[in-house]
Scaffold this active site. Structure first.
Site, PDB file in Angstrom:
ATOM      1  N   ILE A 174     112.735  70.346  35.505  1.00 17.31           N
ATOM      2  CA  ILE A 174     113.206  69.018  35.078  1.00 17.31           C
ATOM      3  C   ILE A 174     113.007  68.868  33.565  1.00 17.31           C
ATOM      4  O   ILE A 174     113.906  68.402  32.858  1.00 17.31           O
ATOM      5  CB  ILE A 174     112.477  67.903  35.858  1.00 17.31           C
ATOM      6  CG1 ILE A 174     112.816  68.005  37.353  1.00 17.31           C
ATOM      7  CG2 ILE A 174     112.857  66.524  35.314  1.00 17.31           C
ATOM      8  CD1 ILE A 174     111.953  67.126  38.265  1.00 17.31           C
TER       9      ILE A 174
ATOM     10  N   THR B 166     108.430  60.032  34.333  1.00 18.68           N
ATOM     11  CA  THR B 166     109.258  60.143  35.540  1.00 18.68           C
ATOM     12  C   THR B 166     108.641  61.143  36.525  1.00 18.68           C
ATOM     13  O   THR B 166     109.302  61.576  37.464  1.00 18.68           O
ATOM     14  CB  THR B 166     110.698  60.603  35.197  1.00 18.68           C
ATOM     15  OG1 THR B 166     110.616  61.818  34.446  1.00 18.68           O
ATOM     16  CG2 THR B 166     111.459  59.558  34.408  1.00 18.68           C
TER      17      THR B 166
ATOM     18  N   ARG C 203     104.726  61.439  38.047  1.00 19.87           N
ATOM     19  CA  ARG C 203     103.952  60.677  39.027  1.00 19.87           C
ATOM     20  C   ARG C 203     103.108  59.635  38.298  1.00 19.87           C
ATOM     21  O   ARG C 203     102.511  59.930  37.263  1.00 19.87           O
ATOM     22  CB  ARG C 203     103.031  61.598  39.844  1.00 19.87           C
ATOM     23  CG  ARG C 203     103.753  62.350  40.962  1.00 19.87           C
ATOM     24  CD  ARG C 203     104.248  61.426  42.057  1.00 19.87           C
ATOM     25  NE  ARG C 203     104.932  62.110  43.138  1.00 19.87           N
ATOM     26  CZ  ARG C 203     106.249  62.316  43.215  1.00 19.87           C
ATOM     27  NH1 ARG C 203     107.048  61.906  42.257  1.00 19.87           N
ATOM     28  NH2 ARG C 203     106.788  62.934  44.251  1.00 19.87           N
TER      29      ARG C 203
ATOM     30  N   GLU D 155     102.558  52.913  44.309  1.00 21.71           N
ATOM     31  CA  GLU D 155     103.884  52.340  44.616  1.00 21.71           C
ATOM     32  C   GLU D 155     103.920  51.852  46.056  1.00 21.71           C
ATOM     33  O   GLU D 155     103.328  52.484  46.916  1.00 21.71           O
ATOM     34  CB  GLU D 155     104.970  53.416  44.459  1.00 21.71           C
ATOM     35  CG  GLU D 155     105.160  53.876  43.036  1.00 21.71           C
ATOM     36  CD  GLU D 155     106.138  55.054  42.943  1.00 21.71           C
ATOM     37  OE1 GLU D 155     106.876  55.328  43.912  1.00 21.71           O
ATOM     38  OE2 GLU D 155     106.153  55.699  41.889  1.00 21.71           O
TER      39      GLU D 155
ATOM     40  N   HIS E 204     111.310  53.951  40.871  1.00 24.27           N
ATOM     41  CA  HIS E 204     111.335  55.355  41.325  1.00 24.27           C
ATOM     42  C   HIS E 204     112.773  55.816  41.648  1.00 24.27           C
ATOM     43  O   HIS E 204     113.075  56.190  42.777  1.00 24.27           O
ATOM     44  CB  HIS E 204     110.426  55.550  42.548  1.00 24.27           C
ATOM     45  CG  HIS E 204     109.996  56.972  42.748  1.00 24.27           C
ATOM     46  ND1 HIS E 204     108.744  57.328  43.156  1.00 24.27           N
ATOM     47  CD2 HIS E 204     110.661  58.133  42.586  1.00 24.27           C
ATOM     48  CE1 HIS E 204     108.652  58.641  43.262  1.00 24.27           C
ATOM     49  NE2 HIS E 204     109.826  59.160  42.908  1.00 24.27           N
TER      50      HIS E 204
ATOM     51  N   GLY F 190     114.316  58.322  40.072  1.00 22.25           N
ATOM     52  CA  GLY F 190     114.533  59.685  39.566  1.00 22.25           C
ATOM     53  C   GLY F 190     115.645  60.464  40.263  1.00 22.25           C
ATOM     54  O   GLY F 190     116.592  60.924  39.626  1.00 22.25           O
TER      55      GLY F 190
HETATM   56  C1  8YV Z   1     111.802  61.578  45.896  1.00 26.88           C
HETATM   57  C2  8YV Z   1     110.439  62.407  43.895  1.00 26.88           C
HETATM   58  O1  8YV Z   1     113.070  61.158  46.176  1.00 26.88           O
HETATM   59  O2  8YV Z   1     111.160  64.523  44.604  1.00 26.88           O
HETATM   60  C3  8YV Z   1     110.241  63.834  44.209  1.00 26.88           C
HETATM   61  O3  8YV Z   1     109.109  64.322  44.037  1.00 26.88           O
HETATM   62  O4  8YV Z   1     109.656  61.833  43.222  1.00 26.88           O
HETATM   63  C4  8YV Z   1     111.608  61.619  44.388  1.00 26.88           C
HETATM   64  O5  8YV Z   1     112.685  62.052  43.697  1.00 26.88           O
HETATM   65  C5  8YV Z   1     110.843  60.591  46.489  1.00 26.88           C
HETATM   66  O6  8YV Z   1     109.548  61.010  46.188  1.00 26.88           O
HETATM   67  C6  8YV Z   1     111.048  60.447  47.981  1.00 26.88           C
HETATM   68  O7  8YV Z   1     110.473  61.500  48.718  1.00 26.88           O
END
Ligand code: 8YV
Length: 321
Positions: free
Chosen positions: A159, A237, A239, A268, A286, A288
């Protein structure tokens, strides 16, 4: 041949649920609220696999309660900090995740927050909604331009590298901090720093892409915030647990930080109270990976992993435990 039984803990995109229902005796949910540990254990009775997500109760206690039928947890996320991996291992339950397919979507949200912070888009939008715009002025809501600024990518994984690629298009200079230096082909001219001090002192914008868990808890604390240059921007973006929220809020109020953009939060969906009235913070729920393309691809990746173990008796391709 009878189809294996799987449980889907949440409502997933229609194409994902359709494929699950085609290939499995799939237990779909209408209700989209997370199960409690006891509800999950009950709902998984007789199921061989669970398609789960962040927010589901998958700590050590909940995993110990799962029925003996469960052989695999396929999480709809790249992050696995919501799952007690050791407890799963101890039970002989495989755990898989969804790498790669969310790189672009998550980097887009990081770039969105960087732009919103630099150009004060959140504040500006709130001003209009509040009917508080009294007219254009030469000094109104001045932000900073990204061209020539130094972007610091903390965690130069897939990412982080995708964000760096996007940011080059805005004329930014890329710096990074990572467990280890990347090969030149992946670095693509980005400047590696081997200490936090060097890294944080060299950048204008910090974008955080490190996993959650004990090892990274509160990484961005008051001490590291002080190392950032006055007027810096912080975006997260990865945790929420990696940020000391009180320290970040204090730095926003003191003006040491220009702005912060957050898509992830410790605890969260509750968020640190101080964020509600910090004017220079942009908050997203959240988002992302929340694009149609990405969420389909994440679900298919979960099903690929379930298929490997439950339908073909093979090693799942994205096994993390
Ligand atoms: C998830 C995320 O969609 O993939 C990850 O780690 O943070 C998110 O994009 C979310 O955690 C739902 O499981």
């Amino acid at each position: 041949m009878t189809k294996p039984t799987i449980l889907l803990t949440r409502r997933f995109p229609p194409a994902v649920e359709a494929r699950a229902a085609r290939d499995y005796d799939a237990r779909l949910r209408q209700d989209d609220t997370p199960f409690t540990a006891a509800e999950l254990a009950r709902a998984a009775e007789g199921a061989a696999g669970i398609l789960c997500a962040a927010g589901d109760p998958l700590g050590a206690n909940a995993i110990r309660q799962l029925p003996a039928s469960v052989r695999i947890l396929a999480t709809f996320s790249v992050g696995t900090d919501h799952i007690a991996l050791e407890a799963a291992k101890a039970r002989g339950i495989a755990v898989t995740n969804t790498p790669d397919v969310l790189n672009a979507a998550t980097a887009e949200i990081a770039m969105t927050l960087i732009l919103m912070c630099a150009r004060r888009a959140g504040e500006a939008e709130r001003m209009l909604r509040d009917r508080a715009w009294t007219g254009w002025t030469p000094t109104q809501l001045m932000g900073v331009t990204l061209e020539g600024k130094r972007l610091g990518v903390l965690g130069m994984g897939r990412i982080g590298q995708t964000l760096a690629h996007m940011a080059r298009g805005f004329g930014m200079e890329i710096h990074y901090r990572n467990r280890s230096r990347l090969p030149a082909a992946e670095e693509r001219g980005a400047i590696y720093h081997d200490s936090d001090e060097d890294f944080l002192g060299a950048i204008d914008i910090l974008s955080m892409h490190i996993p959650g868990g004990e090892a990274t808890k509160g990484w961005l604390d008051a001490g590291r915030i002080t190392l950032l240059r006055p007027g810096s921007i912080v975006v997260n973006t990865g945790r929420g647990t990696t940020v000391d929220d009180a320290a970040l809020c204090a730095a926003l109020h003191s003006g040491h930080l220009r702005a912060a953009g957050l898509d992830v939060f410790a605890g969260e969906p509750k968020i640190f109270e101080g964020y509600h009235n910090a004017p220079n913070v942009t908050l997203l729920p959240h988002l992302g990976s929340a694009t149609e393309e990405t969420r389909d691809a994440m679900g298919f990746r979960c099903l690929d992993n379930l298929d490997a173990l439950l339908r073909r008796g093979e090693e799942p391709p994205h096994r993390v435990a």
